[in-house]
Structure formats: structure tokens, C-alpha cells
Write a protein that holds these residues in place. Structure first.
Motif, PDB file in Angstrom:
ATOM      1  N   THR A   1       3.942   1.533  -1.025  1.00  0.00           N
ATOM      2  CA  THR A   1       4.644   1.650  -2.311  1.00  0.00           C
ATOM      3  C   THR A   1       3.741   2.280  -3.360  1.00  0.00           C
ATOM      4  O   THR A   1       4.152   3.172  -4.107  1.00  0.00           O
ATOM      5  CB  THR A   1       5.113   0.258  -2.795  1.00  0.00           C
ATOM      6  N   TRP A   2       2.492   1.824  -3.415  1.00  0.00           N
ATOM      7  CA  TRP A   2       1.534   2.411  -4.355  1.00  0.00           C
ATOM      8  C   TRP A   2       1.290   3.889  -4.035  1.00  0.00           C
ATOM      9  O   TRP A   2       1.195   4.722  -4.944  1.00  0.00           O
ATOM     10  CB  TRP A   2       0.203   1.651  -4.296  1.00  0.00           C
TER      11      TRP A   2
ATOM     12  N   TYR B   1       0.834  -1.208   0.000  1.00  0.00           N
ATOM     13  CA  TYR B   1       0.000   0.000   0.000  1.00  0.00           C
ATOM     14  C   TYR B   1       0.868   1.257   0.000  1.00  0.00           C
ATOM     15  O   TYR B   1       0.597   2.222  -0.715  1.00  0.00           O
ATOM     16  CB  TYR B   1      -0.909   0.011   1.245  1.00  0.00           C
TER      17      TYR B   1
END
Length: 222
Positions: A26-27, A24
Motif C-alpha cells: 500500500t505504501w 508495504y
């Protein structure tokens, strides 16, 4: 998503264990980097201001550093290197926001980025020098140095990933511990210092990546 030390929310898929909180974050980091790029390029002006000015200053500084470190051939790697720096910078800072964590405080993220860089270095070296010259550098200055040269190559992704992971992880742990022991003053000072550490660690990772890529572009050594 929590800020528990060393704890991850896990999911299992096709035999793999996935750190969902890292995914999450990273996104979210990628979304922030894309948003910054869109804000900076939405209404380009001849005399920059706002986000355009900030991003142009950062890109220009990195371009100068790329030219100094890698030479003219390095300019073709500028999009990747600048994106890598922005991702690391935003990722490092994300853990300073209450309730969020840095994707770079997970060794899986930093090791993945380091492996991407080192694999790229090997491919660049083979393409630039040819396979025989690339393999030949492992036995320089003499064949007895073969094990040492192999260990040197294998150690690069390990040192690159552990340095970033250790610094960001330690910073987040100290913020949590100081927040419990001596709330307000010391955690606030450490938080300000961690902003600086986030910049430095993103810069060090990017500089080392440039240095490794430069060795692959260099016709004389690797």
C-alpha cells in the motif's frame, strides 16, 4: 514479502493483527502514485508531452466521466475520485511484478476503500438532502420496503469490495498456477490479459463509487 497464495506476513500491535506485506505494498502504491504526479507536473508545458501528456489524458477522461455521471456537483469530488482510480490501477498492476503482490488482493484493503466510499455517500446524502429526507428514503415507496432498503445499503460495500478483491486475487493465483504448470507462453499471455483486467477493475470500482456518490447528490433519490 512473497507471492504465496492467501499467505500474509503478520505483525501484532495493540490487539490488532496487521498484514505487513499489504501495508508495504500500500505504501509502495501511494509512493508510485505521488511519483507519477510529481513527474507529470514538474515541468508543465503548454503543449504537453511525456508523463504530463499521459496524466492529462487520464485526468481529462475521468473528469468527463465524472461530469456525465455525477453532474456539475460531482466536479468537487474529482480529486478524490481521480486519486482513487490511480491508486487502484497502480495497486492492481503491482501484483504482476515478480516478488510483489497487489494490496487490492487483500480483502482488508478493498473493504476499507469500499467503506470509505459508502460512508462518504451517506454523509453527502445527509448534507445535500437533510437528515429527515435522508432517513425518509429508507421507507420509500412504502414502509414495508424498510428492510429491503437497509439490506441494499449494507450490500453496497460488500459487493464493491468482493468484486475487486476476487478478480485481482484470482488473477494472481492463475499466474502462479500457470507458471508452475506451463511456463513461458500461457503465463505471458495471461500476464498481458491481467494488465487489461487491472484497468477494467479499477474503472468499475471508480464508476460504481461515482454512481453511489451521484445518488447522494441527487435531490430526488438515494
Amino acid at each position: 514479502m512473497g507471492h504465496e497464495i492467501g499467505a500474509h506476513h503478520l505483525a501484532h500491535f495493540a490487539g490488532f493483527t496487521i498484514h505487513m506485506d499489504t501495508m508495504y505494498m500500500t505504501w509502495l502504491t501511494m509512493a508510485i502514485v505521488i511519483l507519477i504526479a510529481l513527474l507529470a507536473t514538474r515541468r508543465l508545458k503548454l503543449v504537453p508531452s511525456g508523463w504530463q501528456n499521459v496524466l492529462e489524458m487520464a485526468v481529462e477522461a475521468l473528469l468527463n466521466q465524472i461530469k456525465e455521471t455525477m453532474g456539475p456537483k460531482g466536479v468537487s469530488f474529482a480529486p478524490m475520485i481521480i486519486t482513487l482510480f490511480l491508486f487502484l490501477l497502480v495497486g492492481n498492476w503491482l501484483g504482476l511484478v515478480p516478488g510483489l503482490s497487489s494490496p487490492t488482493s487483500d480483502l482488508n484493503t478493498t473493504l476499507g476503500l469500499a467503506l470509505m466510499v459508502i460512508i462518504m455517500v451517506q454523509l453527502v446524502a445527509i448534507m445535500n438532502k437533510g437528515l429527515s429526507a435522508y432517513l425518509g428514503h429508507f421507507i420509500k415507496p412504502m414502509v414495508l420496503f424498510l428492510p429491503i432498503n437497509i439490506i441494499e445499503e449494507l450490500s453496497k460495500p460488500i459487493t464493491l469490495s468482493f468484486r475487486l478483491f476476487g478478480n485481482i486475487m484470482a488473477g494472481e493465483i492463475l499466474i502462479i498456477v500457470l507458471g508452475m504448470l506451463v511456463p513461458y507462453v500461457i503465463p505471458t499471455a495471461w500476464l498481458a490479459f491481467s494488465v487489461f483486467v487491472g484497468v477494467i477493475q479499477a474503472f468499475i470500482f471508480t464508476m460504481l463509487s461515482m454512481s453511489y456518490l451521484s445518488s447522494g447528490l441527487n435531490d430526488e433519490g438515494h
